[in-house]
Design a protein around this motif. Sequence first.
Motif, mmCIF file in Angstrom:
data_model
loop_
_atom_site.group_PDB
_atom_site.id
_atom_site.type_symbol
_atom_site.label_atom_id
_atom_site.label_comp_id
_atom_site.label_asym_id
_atom_site.label_seq_id
_atom_site.Cartn_x
_atom_site.Cartn_y
_atom_site.Cartn_z
ATOM 1 N N PHE A 1 -4.667 1.254 6.820
ATOM 2 C CA PHE A 1 -4.554 0.949 8.252
ATOM 3 C C PHE A 1 -3.514 1.811 8.962
ATOM 4 N N PHE A 2 -2.625 2.474 8.243
ATOM 5 C CA PHE A 2 -1.694 3.441 8.870
ATOM 6 C C PHE A 2 -1.199 4.406 7.800
ATOM 7 N N ARG A 3 -0.665 5.523 8.289
ATOM 8 C CA ARG A 3 -0.242 6.571 7.354
ATOM 9 C C ARG A 3 1.072 6.226 6.667
ATOM 10 N N ARG A 4 1.209 6.702 5.435
ATOM 11 C CA ARG A 4 2.503 6.643 4.751
ATOM 12 C C ARG A 4 2.797 8.015 4.167
ATOM 13 N N LEU A 5 4.085 8.269 3.977
ATOM 14 C CA LEU A 5 4.517 9.565 3.448
ATOM 15 C C LEU A 5 4.660 9.486 1.934
ATOM 16 N N ALA A 6 4.965 8.302 1.448
ATOM 17 C CA ALA A 6 5.067 8.035 0.008
ATOM 18 C C ALA A 6 4.974 6.519 -0.135
ATOM 19 N N LEU B 1 -9.447 -12.864 10.425
ATOM 20 C CA LEU B 1 -9.408 -11.396 10.498
ATOM 21 C C LEU B 1 -8.977 -10.927 9.118
ATOM 22 N N LEU B 2 -9.893 -10.300 8.379
ATOM 23 C CA LEU B 2 -9.574 -9.867 7.012
ATOM 24 C C LEU B 2 -9.109 -8.414 7.024
ATOM 25 N N LEU B 3 -7.950 -8.152 6.436
ATOM 26 C CA LEU B 3 -7.395 -6.791 6.427
ATOM 27 C C LEU B 3 -7.119 -6.396 4.973
ATOM 28 N N HIS B 4 -7.885 -5.437 4.491
ATOM 29 C CA HIS B 4 -7.853 -5.058 3.075
ATOM 30 C C HIS B 4 -6.619 -4.206 2.721
ATOM 31 N N GLY B 5 -6.421 -4.015 1.432
ATOM 32 C CA GLY B 5 -5.341 -3.147 0.938
ATOM 33 C C GLY B 5 -5.792 -1.696 0.823
ATOM 34 N N THR B 6 -4.857 -0.826 0.456
ATOM 35 C CA THR B 6 -5.155 0.597 0.298
ATOM 36 C C THR B 6 -6.312 0.806 -0.675
ATOM 37 N N GLY B 7 -7.281 1.628 -0.246
ATOM 38 C CA GLY B 7 -8.416 1.924 -1.122
ATOM 39 C C GLY B 7 -9.532 0.903 -1.015
ATOM 40 N N VAL C 1 -5.777 -12.582 7.608
ATOM 41 C CA VAL C 1 -5.588 -12.714 6.160
ATOM 42 C C VAL C 1 -5.491 -11.282 5.648
ATOM 43 N N GLY C 2 -4.280 -10.852 5.323
ATOM 44 C CA GLY C 2 -4.087 -9.465 4.935
ATOM 45 C C GLY C 2 -3.532 -9.356 3.532
ATOM 46 N N PHE C 3 -3.986 -8.307 2.841
ATOM 47 C CA PHE C 3 -3.478 -8.038 1.494
ATOM 48 C C PHE C 3 -2.805 -6.669 1.459
#
Length: 205
Positions: free
Chosen positions: A62-67, A22-28, A104-106
């Motif tokens: 994959f989820f929201r962040r505030l900063a 299961l590949l999970l990419h980074g922001t962007g 496999v997440g980055f």
Amino acid sequence: MIPSSYIHVYKPSASLAAPPLLLLHGTGGNEHDLLAFGNALSPQSAVLSPRGDVNENGQARFFRRLAEGVFDLNDVVKRTHALADFIEAAVQAYALDAKRLTAVGFSNGANMAACLLLLRPEVLAHAVLFRPMVVLKEPAKPASLVGKRVLISSGERDPIVPADHPERLAELLRAGGANVDVQVHRASHGLAEEDLTLGRGFLSV
Ligand code: MLT
């Protein structure tokens, strides 16, 4: 039925001996981002690679962040369950071996994989987490992660992940019985050659 809740890529396995990834990419990133890396890690593996469904100024996550490093925890919980439901449906639809499904997440994807282990441990067998940080602070439920192996691969020059987070995250996962290996090597936040070596070693066991 092929689940449509997440845009995704599915690639069948070339050999059932290789664990499905299961590949999970980074922001962007997107669902194509880690395909070459996943192929370099384990060329024979089936691959399920969803695109994060949060849009942060045009960048998928994959989820929201505030900063940077400050997370919307209600959103984290909600989207962790949504992704877990998608994974369960995709495992059925594509006849993946759930007992060996390895995340496999980055970066943001590694954080999501850790959240899956903490909140929905049944959907993953093992996980390789590149540059994760602590998002959820509650330890795993006792015995919820027994039999699961986790590799945390961190960069000693990472300007984004606080230095104590890899070991703190490992402890949260060990509380559930996971076998966690923390490796800190000479890298920054981006993936490096050493990550490939560590990941290959982990997946070949
Ligand atoms: C990122 O840029 O993706 C962060 O380092 C991790 C996150 O926000 O989950």
